[in-house]
Design a protein around this motif. Structure first.
Motif, PDB file in Angstrom:
ATOM      1  N   GLU A 126       0.838  -1.205   0.000  1.00 30.42           N
ATOM      2  CA  GLU A 126       0.000   0.000   0.000  1.00 30.42           C
ATOM      3  C   GLU A 126       0.868   1.249   0.000  1.00 30.42           C
ATOM      4  N   ILE A 127       0.490   2.196  -0.843  1.00 35.19           N
ATOM      5  CA  ILE A 127       1.219   3.452  -0.962  1.00 35.19           C
ATOM      6  C   ILE A 127       0.211   4.583  -0.763  1.00 35.19           C
ATOM      7  N   VAL A 128       0.538   5.497   0.120  1.00 38.66           N
ATOM      8  CA  VAL A 128      -0.338   6.628   0.407  1.00 38.66           C
ATOM      9  C   VAL A 128       0.307   7.874  -0.195  1.00 38.66           C
ATOM     10  N   TYR A 129      -0.424   8.550  -1.099  1.00 34.13           N
ATOM     11  CA  TYR A 129       0.134   9.712  -1.794  1.00 34.13           C
ATOM     12  C   TYR A 129       0.630  10.785  -0.835  1.00 34.13           C
ATOM     13  N   GLY A 130      -0.112  11.068   0.187  1.00 36.50           N
ATOM     14  CA  GLY A 130       0.276  12.124   1.127  1.00 36.50           C
ATOM     15  C   GLY A 130       1.532  11.797   1.919  1.00 36.50           C
ATOM     16  N   GLU A 131       1.953  10.545   1.901  1.00 36.84           N
ATOM     17  CA  GLU A 131       3.121  10.134   2.690  1.00 36.84           C
ATOM     18  C   GLU A 131       4.269   9.624   1.809  1.00 36.84           C
ATOM     19  N   LEU A 132       4.287  10.001   0.528  1.00 40.56           N
ATOM     20  CA  LEU A 132       5.326   9.505  -0.379  1.00 40.56           C
ATOM     21  C   LEU A 132       6.734   9.891   0.064  1.00 40.56           C
ATOM     22  N   ASP A 133       6.894  11.079   0.632  1.00 35.01           N
ATOM     23  CA  ASP A 133       8.231  11.517   1.037  1.00 35.01           C
ATOM     24  C   ASP A 133       8.758  10.709   2.223  1.00 35.01           C
TER      25      ASP A 133
END
Length: 195
Positions: A126-133
Motif C-alpha cells: 500500500e502506498i499513500v500519496y500524502g506520505e510519499l516523502d
C-alpha cells in the motif's frame, strides 16, 4: 560469412553469348538465397525465443529499440491488459537499472503518476500519496521486482508468440540482427586497428 562466400563466387561465367543472362540469373539467385537465409534466421530466432519466453521478454524490455517495437505492437493489438503489462515492465526495468538514491527518487516519480499508474496495478504494497516523502521504498521495490518476474512470465506466454508472428515481430528480430552485425563490424574494425 555468407556475404564473404557470395563475394568469392565469380560474377560472370565465361559462356559464349550467355554472359549477361548468367549475371542476371546469378543476381536473382543471390537475392533468393539471401531471402531464404533471412527466413531461416528468423525461424531459428523465433524457436529459440519461444523456448524461454519470460527471459526473451525481459531482454526485449531491456533493449530500448526492441521495447519500442513491442510497445507499438501492443498498442496496435488494442489489449489494455497487454499495454498495461508491457508498460509496467518498462517502468520496473527502469527501476531495476537505477541504483541507490536514484532508484528511490525514480520510484517516487513513477508512483506519483495518478492516471493509469501501471505500477499500482502490479504491486501489493500500500502506498499513500500524502506520505510519499516518508515512504520506505525498499519493500515496495522488492515487491515490484517480484511482480516484474511474474508479469514477464505472463507476457511471455500470452503476447510473445502473436508478436513474433506479426510484421512488427519480424521487424524487431531483423533490427536486432542488424544492430548486432553493425556492432560486430565495429568491434572487428577496432580490433584490426589495434593490431
Amino acid at each position: 560469412q555468407l556475404d564473404k562466400l557470395l563475394k568469392m563466387l565469380p560474377k560472370k561465367l565465361p559462356v559464349a553469348g550467355g554472359e549477361r543472362r548468367m549475371e542476371i540469373e546469378e543476381t536473382g539467385a543471390r537475392k533468393m538465397q539471401e531471402k531464404h537465409c533471412v527466413q531461416s534466421l528468423y525461424a531459428t530466432t523465433k524457436v529459440k525465443w519461444l523456448a524461454s519466453p519470460a527471459e526473451t521478454v525481459g531482454s526485449l524490455v531491456n533493449d530500448p529499440e526492441s521495447l519500442a517495437v513491442l510497445t507499438r505492437y501492443v498498442e496496435q493489438a488494442g489489449s489494455p491488459v497487454a499495454r498495461c503489462a508491457v508498460g509496467f515492465l518498462e517502468d520496473a526495468n527502469k527501476l531495476a537499472c537505477a541504483g541507490g538514491k536514484q532508484q528511490k527518487k525514480l520510484a517516487r516519480k513513477l508512483f506519483m503518476r495518478r492516471w493509469q499508474n501501471r505500477l499500482f496495478y502490479h504491486t501489493t504494497t500500500e502506498i499513500v500519496y500524502g506520505e510519499l516523502d516518508e515512504t520506505d521504498w525498499t519493500p515496495i521495490l522488492k515487491d515490484t521486482m517480484k511482480w516484474k518476474a511474474c508479469v514477464e512470465d505472463v507476457v511471455g506466454e500470452t503476447v510473445l508468440r502473436p508478436f513474433l508472428d506479426s510484421e512488427l515481430g519480424v521487424e524487431c528480430v531483423l533490427s536486432l540482427r542488424d544492430r548486432e552485425q553493425s556492432s560486430g563490424r565495429a568491434r572487428d574494425d577496432g580490433a584490426g586497428g589495434r593490431a
